[in-house]
Design an enzyme around this catalytic site. Structure first.
Site, short mmCIF file in Angstrom:
data_model
loop_
_atom_site.label_atom_id
_atom_site.label_comp_id
_atom_site.label_asym_id
_atom_site.label_seq_id
_atom_site.Cartn_x
_atom_site.Cartn_y
_atom_site.Cartn_z
N ASP A 66 -1.29 97.74 88.15
CA ASP A 66 -2.36 98.64 88.58
C ASP A 66 -1.81 99.98 89.06
OD1 ASP A 66 -1.19 97.46 90.81
OD2 ASP A 66 -2.93 96.24 91.28
N ASP A 135 -8.39 89.34 100.77
CA ASP A 135 -9.73 88.99 100.29
C ASP A 135 -9.69 88.23 98.97
OD1 ASP A 135 -8.91 91.01 98.61
OD2 ASP A 135 -10.60 92.34 99.01
N HIS A 137 -8.02 89.11 96.11
CA HIS A 137 -7.86 89.85 94.85
C HIS A 137 -6.47 89.64 94.25
CE1 HIS A 137 -6.44 93.46 97.43
NE2 HIS A 137 -5.39 93.13 96.70
N GLU A 142 -11.26 93.09 92.62
CA GLU A 142 -11.90 92.74 93.88
C GLU A 142 -12.93 91.65 93.68
OE1 GLU A 142 -10.46 93.70 96.38
OE2 GLU A 142 -10.16 95.86 96.55
C1 F6R Z 1 -0.35 95.39 93.74
C2 F6R Z 1 -1.42 94.41 93.55
C3 F6R Z 1 -2.15 93.82 94.71
C4 F6R Z 1 -1.21 93.31 95.80
C5 F6R Z 1 -2.00 92.75 96.94
C6 F6R Z 1 -1.11 92.26 98.07
O1 F6R Z 1 0.18 95.77 92.49
O2 F6R Z 1 -1.73 94.14 92.44
O3 F6R Z 1 -2.93 92.74 94.24
O4 F6R Z 1 -0.36 92.33 95.25
O5 F6R Z 1 -2.87 93.72 97.44
O6 F6R Z 1 -0.44 93.35 98.62
P1 F6R Z 1 0.83 93.15 99.55
O7 F6R Z 1 1.89 92.53 98.72
O8 F6R Z 1 1.21 94.53 99.99
O9 F6R Z 1 0.39 92.26 100.66
#
Ligand code: F6R
Length: 259
Positions: A66, A135, A137, A142
């Protein structure tokens, strides 16, 4: 069922995954890596740097999950910059082989389709690293995301913007939108490896692994994939009802064997 491996800490997880990626590259020098950003995969990338000595990685390819929309590509928190800083440079990958969805506000309507075409051209992703949001995702899919979704622009939830404000100094600087591989895109990778560390992820992990497959927990889509490995520390595992079973199943067997 996903293979669930409960480890002592993030470093142990990073070493397990780095071993598997190094093994993959040694048998497939043009392996296609699915790269996550955020804090979770950092121990994997750190551990991997010390495992690539003597391995030719000039053919290794990578696709980020992403990118923020509307953030200048040179911004220190744009995922293009993060992937360069944390993956391409330390590992010594060829930058031309690593792709991040385009988040610039020009020609946006083609960015998703273009990115999907590049993944297809590469022959698909061999191993997809995933973190998980509090949450539920994955990528920036989302709650409410279609299980069949493809790479597209999504609005970030208030929870995700709050969680990621630690990278931006304050909430107001967190972008409101991102372009993300869809759940359908992610499901096409040949091996999904989802990592989570800390109590803050325990609700999302339990819902993803043991809850119903539901758009309210986008990560639960991993239950539909034939080859998934979930690696969590004790804290992130603390709400798993079958934690004892996972520990017993993993004890004494080779990793990546599957349950
Ligand atoms: C980032 C991504 C997100 C993160 C998620 C957890 O490329 O795809 O899904 O993996 O928001 O973020 P962290 O690892 O910072 O807790």
């Amino acid at each position: 069922m996903a293979e669930v491996i409960i480890v002592s800490d993030a470093q142990a997880a990073g070493e397990l995954v780095a071993d598997e990626i190094a093994r993959l590259i040694s048998v497939k020098p043009d392996a296609v890596l699915g790269l996550a950003t955020g804090s979770t995969p950092v121990p994997v990338y750190r551990a991997l740097t010390s495992r690539l000595d003597g391995i030719d990685i000039s053919g290794v390819r990578g696709f980020a999950l992403d990118e923020y929309v509307g953030l200048d590509a040179s911004h220190p928190e744009s995922y293009r910059t993060v992937i360069a800083r944390e993956v391409i440079e330390p590992l010594g990958l060829n930058p031309d082989n690593v792709h991040v969805p385009r988040g610039e506000l020009v020609d946006m309507e083609h960015a998703g389709v273009d990115f999907e075409a590049k993944i297809a051209e590469a022959g698909g992703v061999d191993i997809q690293l995933l973190g998980i949001g509090t949450d539920g995702h994955i990528g920036f899919n989302e709650q409410g995301s279609s299980m069949a979704s493809r790479t597209r622009i999504k609005a970030l939830s208030p929870q995700t913007r709050y969680d990621n404000s630690r990278f931006f100094g304050s909430l107001e600087h967190v972008p409101t939108h991102a372009i993300t591989q869809g759940l359908g895109t992610i499901l096409e990778a040949r091996h999904l490896v989802l990592l989570a560390f800390g109590f803050g992820k325990s609700v999302a992990v339990a819902a993803a692994v043991e809850g119903p497959v539901s758009a309210m927990t986008p990560a639960s889509v991993i239950q539909l994939h034939p080859h998934v490995t979930v690696i969590v520390d004790d804290e992130a595992a603390s709400r798993l009802q079958l934690a004892d079973y996972y520990r017993a199943a993993y004890a004494g067997k080779l990793p990546w064997q599957g349950l």
